[in-house]
Write a protein that holds these residues in place. Sequence first.
Motif, PDB file in Angstrom:
ATOM      1  N   ALA A  38      52.150 -20.888  72.596  1.00  0.00           N
ATOM      2  CA  ALA A  38      52.548 -21.923  71.768  1.00  0.00           C
ATOM      3  C   ALA A  38      51.964 -21.617  70.435  1.00  0.00           C
ATOM      4  CB  ALA A  38      51.772 -23.217  72.541  1.00  0.00           C
ATOM      5  N   SER A  47      51.158 -26.333  77.407  1.00  0.00           N
ATOM      6  CA  SER A  47      52.428 -26.556  77.946  1.00  0.00           C
ATOM      7  C   SER A  47      52.235 -27.914  78.179  1.00  0.00           C
ATOM      8  CB  SER A  47      52.526 -25.739  79.050  1.00  0.00           C
ATOM      9  OG  SER A  47      53.699 -26.094  80.012  1.00  0.00           O
ATOM     10  N   PRO A  48      53.673 -28.760  78.250  1.00  0.00           N
ATOM     11  CA  PRO A  48      53.870 -30.040  78.552  1.00  0.00           C
ATOM     12  C   PRO A  48      53.419 -29.985  79.983  1.00  0.00           C
ATOM     13  CG  PRO A  48      55.332 -29.431  77.226  1.00  0.00           C
ATOM     14  CD  PRO A  48      54.819 -28.029  77.543  1.00  0.00           C
ATOM     15  N   PRO A 221      55.474 -25.333  75.037  1.00  0.00           N
ATOM     16  CA  PRO A 221      55.820 -26.383  74.028  1.00  0.00           C
ATOM     17  C   PRO A 221      56.557 -25.889  72.737  1.00  0.00           C
ATOM     18  CG  PRO A 221      53.393 -26.037  74.122  1.00  0.00           C
ATOM     19  CD  PRO A 221      53.919 -25.388  75.276  1.00  0.00           C
ATOM     20  N   LEU A 229      61.904 -33.243  75.855  1.00  0.00           N
ATOM     21  CA  LEU A 229      61.146 -34.129  75.523  1.00  0.00           C
ATOM     22  C   LEU A 229      61.394 -35.758  75.606  1.00  0.00           C
ATOM     23  CD1 LEU A 229      59.650 -32.086  72.472  1.00  0.00           C
ATOM     24  CD2 LEU A 229      58.661 -32.304  74.499  1.00  0.00           C
ATOM     25  N   PRO A 264      49.789 -31.965  69.098  1.00  0.00           N
ATOM     26  CA  PRO A 264      50.995 -31.831  70.211  1.00  0.00           C
ATOM     27  C   PRO A 264      51.925 -32.867  69.878  1.00  0.00           C
ATOM     28  CG  PRO A 264      49.006 -32.139  71.256  1.00  0.00           C
ATOM     29  CD  PRO A 264      48.513 -31.895  69.902  1.00  0.00           C
ATOM     30  N   PHE A 268      55.785 -32.184  68.940  1.00  0.00           N
ATOM     31  CA  PHE A 268      56.830 -32.778  69.697  1.00  0.00           C
ATOM     32  C   PHE A 268      57.876 -33.483  69.070  1.00  0.00           C
ATOM     33  CE2 PHE A 268      54.042 -32.616  73.827  1.00  0.00           C
ATOM     34  CZ  PHE A 268      54.285 -31.218  73.761  1.00  0.00           C
ATOM     35  N   VAL A 339      48.225 -31.747  77.650  1.00  0.00           N
ATOM     36  CA  VAL A 339      48.285 -30.452  77.121  1.00  0.00           C
ATOM     37  C   VAL A 339      46.933 -29.626  77.378  1.00  0.00           C
ATOM     38  CG1 VAL A 339      50.142 -30.802  75.601  1.00  0.00           C
ATOM     39  CG2 VAL A 339      47.730 -31.393  74.835  1.00  0.00           C
TER      40      VAL A 339
END
Length: 347
Positions: A38, A47-48, A221, A229, A264, A268, A339
């Motif tokens: 990321a 990561s989500p 992500p 998302l 984050p 997103f 996250v």
Amino acid sequence: MNVLWINNPVPGRHGHKRFDTDEPVAKCPRLSESSGDAGLLGSSPGSPVSGASLSVSPTHQGPTHIGQFLLVPLTDRPGVHSALDLDTGEELVCKVFNMGQYQEKIRAYSMLPRHKNIAQIKDIVIGESKAYVFQEKDFGDMHTFVKSNKRLSEDLASKLFYQVASAVNHCHQGGIVLGDLKLRKFVFSDEKRTHLKLEGLEDCHILSGEDDSMFDTHGCPAYVSPEILNGGGSYSGKQADAWSLGVMLYTMLVGRYPFHDPDPASLFSKIRRGTYCLPDGLSLRARCLLRSLLRRDPSERLTAAEVLIHPWFQGNTQDTGNAEHEVNLREQTVPQFEVEPDEDLFS
């Protein structure tokens, strides 16, 4: 340590060896780590949803013997070990799975016809609680290669990206969605770093029919698509893979991710708006391909098969056009994800 050969654990592929005891092996927390990819080829949150953990020895970090194999953990690739066959001198890589999950993890290999850009299993060693899956040695991954080169020329990028798209298309045609698709998933099979292969199918999704609808939110992500998302429903796995292909190509050509933010929620939000910039110097054909993959509407993206016939692969004239590609879309609510902090990459 006794050895028992069991033929054809995966039909038509290879044999396995079984051992009556396990020796310790270095800690490998997950096969598909998401924290390493990321950010702005720099830094960004994790990561989500993280990958599945592997239950192995948490303390042993040195070399270990498994039958005739000597295993050494690779510090930059969690869950992967360098392996040496002491009988033949052959160098391999080894992945370690719990016995309860390894058959499901390698099931895709038996379903998908061989392809030159997809790694194959060479051998499997079975212990009491763990399975050791051996594959051919590689010469580093694409993420590290792009990082070390800052960015790739269009000529080189086209040669490598064609191999990436070819592997993804082969998986899609075989009823397999890759899901957590990113540069780190592709490794070089030759020392000159001209030939790429998908390093594994352990985290793929096997479709039961033509429908590729998915609900899974695993992924890195930087590569996750807007529709994932959005949440609240299914999405096309193949079209999400196409978005990830666009992120990979952008990163190869530009040297950074198309969407980046250390926060984050902001990251997103940028992905969901689909707003990114194309720098000066990219050819019109490269711009066309990028814009055809990084489309916010999944139905408008090129498929992997369509990518392979794009004109960009027939020539890379460095003509320039409008340097920026901005899509002004309304702000949307960013979903809540847990996250994890990431290491600095591409700094």
